[in-house]
Design an enzyme around this catalytic site. Structure first.
Site, PDB file in Angstrom:
ATOM      1  N   SER A   1      36.574  47.585  34.426  1.00  0.00           N
ATOM      2  CA  SER A   1      36.134  46.987  35.690  1.00  0.00           C
ATOM      3  C   SER A   1      37.104  45.904  36.142  1.00  0.00           C
ATOM      4  O   SER A   1      37.442  45.807  37.328  1.00  0.00           O
ATOM      5  CB  SER A   1      34.733  46.390  35.529  1.00  0.00           C
ATOM      6  OG  SER A   1      34.359  45.659  36.679  1.00  0.00           O
TER       7      SER A   1
ATOM      8  N   TRP B   1      40.211  47.523  37.427  1.00  0.00           N
ATOM      9  CA  TRP B   1      39.962  48.128  38.742  1.00  0.00           C
ATOM     10  C   TRP B   1      40.189  47.122  39.859  1.00  0.00           C
ATOM     11  O   TRP B   1      40.686  47.466  40.926  1.00  0.00           O
ATOM     12  CB  TRP B   1      38.519  48.652  38.803  1.00  0.00           C
ATOM     13  CG  TRP B   1      38.137  49.198  40.155  1.00  0.00           C
ATOM     14  CD1 TRP B   1      38.306  50.474  40.599  1.00  0.00           C
ATOM     15  CD2 TRP B   1      37.512  48.489  41.235  1.00  0.00           C
ATOM     16  NE1 TRP B   1      37.839  50.604  41.884  1.00  0.00           N
ATOM     17  CE2 TRP B   1      37.346  49.403  42.291  1.00  0.00           C
ATOM     18  CE3 TRP B   1      37.085  47.180  41.409  1.00  0.00           C
ATOM     19  CZ2 TRP B   1      36.762  49.042  43.515  1.00  0.00           C
ATOM     20  CZ3 TRP B   1      36.513  46.810  42.622  1.00  0.00           C
ATOM     21  CH2 TRP B   1      36.351  47.734  43.653  1.00  0.00           C
ATOM     22  N   HIS B   2      39.853  45.863  39.611  1.00  0.00           N
ATOM     23  CA  HIS B   2      39.963  44.847  40.654  1.00  0.00           C
ATOM     24  C   HIS B   2      41.401  44.474  40.982  1.00  0.00           C
ATOM     25  O   HIS B   2      41.661  43.949  42.069  1.00  0.00           O
ATOM     26  CB  HIS B   2      39.181  43.585  40.255  1.00  0.00           C
ATOM     27  CG  HIS B   2      37.706  43.697  40.483  1.00  0.00           C
ATOM     28  ND1 HIS B   2      36.848  44.296  39.581  1.00  0.00           N
ATOM     29  CD2 HIS B   2      36.933  43.307  41.529  1.00  0.00           C
ATOM     30  CE1 HIS B   2      35.620  44.253  40.055  1.00  0.00           C
ATOM     31  NE2 HIS B   2      35.637  43.668  41.240  1.00  0.00           N
ATOM     32  N   GLY B   3      42.313  44.698  40.072  1.00  0.00           N
ATOM     33  CA  GLY B   3      43.688  44.363  40.396  1.00  0.00           C
ATOM     34  C   GLY B   3      44.636  44.563  39.228  1.00  0.00           C
ATOM     35  O   GLY B   3      44.241  44.485  38.063  1.00  0.00           O
TER      36      GLY B   3
ATOM     37  N   PHE C   1      41.595  45.718  47.305  1.00  0.00           N
ATOM     38  CA  PHE C   1      41.249  46.601  46.201  1.00  0.00           C
ATOM     39  C   PHE C   1      41.099  48.050  46.651  1.00  0.00           C
ATOM     40  O   PHE C   1      40.828  48.901  45.848  1.00  0.00           O
ATOM     41  CB  PHE C   1      39.969  46.124  45.502  1.00  0.00           C
ATOM     42  CG  PHE C   1      40.043  44.683  45.050  1.00  0.00           C
ATOM     43  CD1 PHE C   1      41.102  44.263  44.286  1.00  0.00           C
ATOM     44  CD2 PHE C   1      39.094  43.771  45.435  1.00  0.00           C
ATOM     45  CE1 PHE C   1      41.197  42.931  43.872  1.00  0.00           C
ATOM     46  CE2 PHE C   1      39.165  42.450  45.021  1.00  0.00           C
ATOM     47  CZ  PHE C   1      40.216  42.021  44.238  1.00  0.00           C
TER      48      PHE C   1
END
Length: 409
Positions: A261, A264-266, A409
């Site tokens: 997770s 996924w954000h960066g 994102f």
């Protein structure tokens, strides 16, 4: 195409082959655009520290807006077809509309095919009630964005762009401001997206449910970015084994899910650490079996739980907001030094941010404790409320608005 073949095939090996192919293609595109340079740079640094010099080609690609969101939506659709939770969509136009539905295309909510696709098959007629409800959501969303988030962004950006030049109390206030900035920025966008869809006659899933009233990190993630947290639960955590394994394996599954997770954000180690910190919170609270207090009347316990959880979440936000790991470490170390002199920055903007925060907390408090008890205001009070929000948007939101955080994102 892969989903169509999955639905037609009866042989399990071929169905799985099409599924894997779809996942690899979708995440392969996401990897090239978002993570290739991050991975190659990390590998280069490791090899360089070992005395091995390797050259990796660098691609300077323009990141498509919202690529993470519609990639996850497309992958979720394919997995749902594989699990036989829905039939594949035979009409390409409706599938394309599902993936590119404009209200939530660039920043969510990450919709499920089982919820949105059936709505595209129905005849939609104008619904006055839905249009009014949608308009109210849009007004509230714009208030959260331009009155609260954008005003707080000015302060937090000033602090975190020069973290070494600020004192403990200023960094603490800046971090608290960022906690509400990101909530109002993303929560505001979600409200606008849901409102736009509702005006057109479509229902999107709720994405935020007053997350800072959560009493534990576990409850926080049931209220924060709900579409993403449930996506990771259904498509990452449960396939890893979920709760159906030993406790040690369960904790491993939790930690891996939150690491993914964070990534996924960066494409930055700050996001990975942020995910890891939240994963550790889940594990610790699960081991200690700490659960939210159901007795809201015990005000002391309730406020203690909320405050403790808020402090933990704010600590993790430091990694999310910091420009680098060194900035995050500086912010944390300075937090435990002498308070120092408080920096207010633009006094007018600071006051506007506080006004917006007070209104936000008032609305969330009402929704959390009074709305569910059917203590609803009269129509004239509702009208005055939304008129007041519009006035605040016009009076305070006349400043230059910033880009939505989650567009990156």
């Amino acid at each position: 195409m892969c989903a169509n073949q999955i639905d037609k095939e009866t042989e399990q090996k071929k169905r799985k082959l099409y599924l894997v192919s779809s996942v690899i293609i979708n995440f392969g595109i996401l990897f090239v655009f978002k993570y290739y340079n991050f991975i190659t740079e990390s590998v280069f640094n490791v090899l360089d520290s070992a005395g091995v010099r390797v050259h990796f080609p660098e691609f300077k690609l323009l990141l498509p807006v919202g690529i993470s969101f519609y990639t996850f939506q497309a992958v979720g659709y394919t997995i749902d077809v594989y699990r036989k939770e829905l039939k594949h969509e035979t009409h390409f136009g409706k599938y394309a509309l599902f993936v590119s539905f404009f209200p939530q295309l660039v920043a969510g909510p990450i919709e499920r095919a089982t919820n949105l696709l059936p709505q595209f098959r129905k005849e939609i007629k104008f619904d006055y009630r839905m249009a009014i409800d949608g308009t109210k959501l849009i007004i509230w969303g714009y208030f959260m964005k331009v009155v609260v988030a954008d005003r707080m962004a000015v302060y937090t950006d000033t602090i975190y762009s020069n973290i070494g030049g600020h004192s403990a109390i200023t960094i603490i206030v800046g971090t608290i401001f960022f906690a509400f900035q990101i909530y109002c920025d993303f929560g505001g966008y979600s409200s606008i997206a849901i409102g736009c869809a509702k005006i057109m006659g479509f229902d999107l899933m709720t994405n935020f449910k007053r997350p800072y009233f959560a009493q534990t990190p576990v409850e926080f993630w049931r209220r924060w970015h709900i579409s993403l947290s449930t996506w990771f639960k259904d498509y990452v955590y449960i396939p890893l084994g979920g709760n159906r394994v030993s406790k040690t394996r369960k904790y491993y599954n939790l930690f891996i899910t939150f690491l993914v997770s964070g990534l996924w954000h960066g494409a930055n180690w700050t996001f990975v650490i942020w995910g890891g910190v939240n994963g550790i919170y889940q594990i610790v609270y699960s081991i200690l079996n700490i659960k939210p207090s159901k007795n809201v009347k015990n005000v002391f316990v309730y406020l203690f739980n909320i405050s403790t959880n808020f402090v933990l979440i704010c600590f993790s936000w430091i990694f999310f907001r910091a420009n680098s790991m060194s900035d995050a470490i500086t912010a944390i170390s300075r937090t435990f030094t002498a308070p120092g002199k408080f920096f207010m920055g633009d006094e007018k903007g600071f006051v506007f941010a506080i006004i917006g925060l007070v209104v936000l907390l008032g609305k969330d408090t009402y929704d959390e404790f009074l709305l569910e008890q059917r203590l609803k205001p009269k129509k004239i009070a509702k009208g005055a409320w939304y008129l007041g929000l519009v006035m605040l948007i016009l009076l305070i939101g006349v400043f230059d608005g910033g880009q939505f955080i989650y567009f990156q994102f």
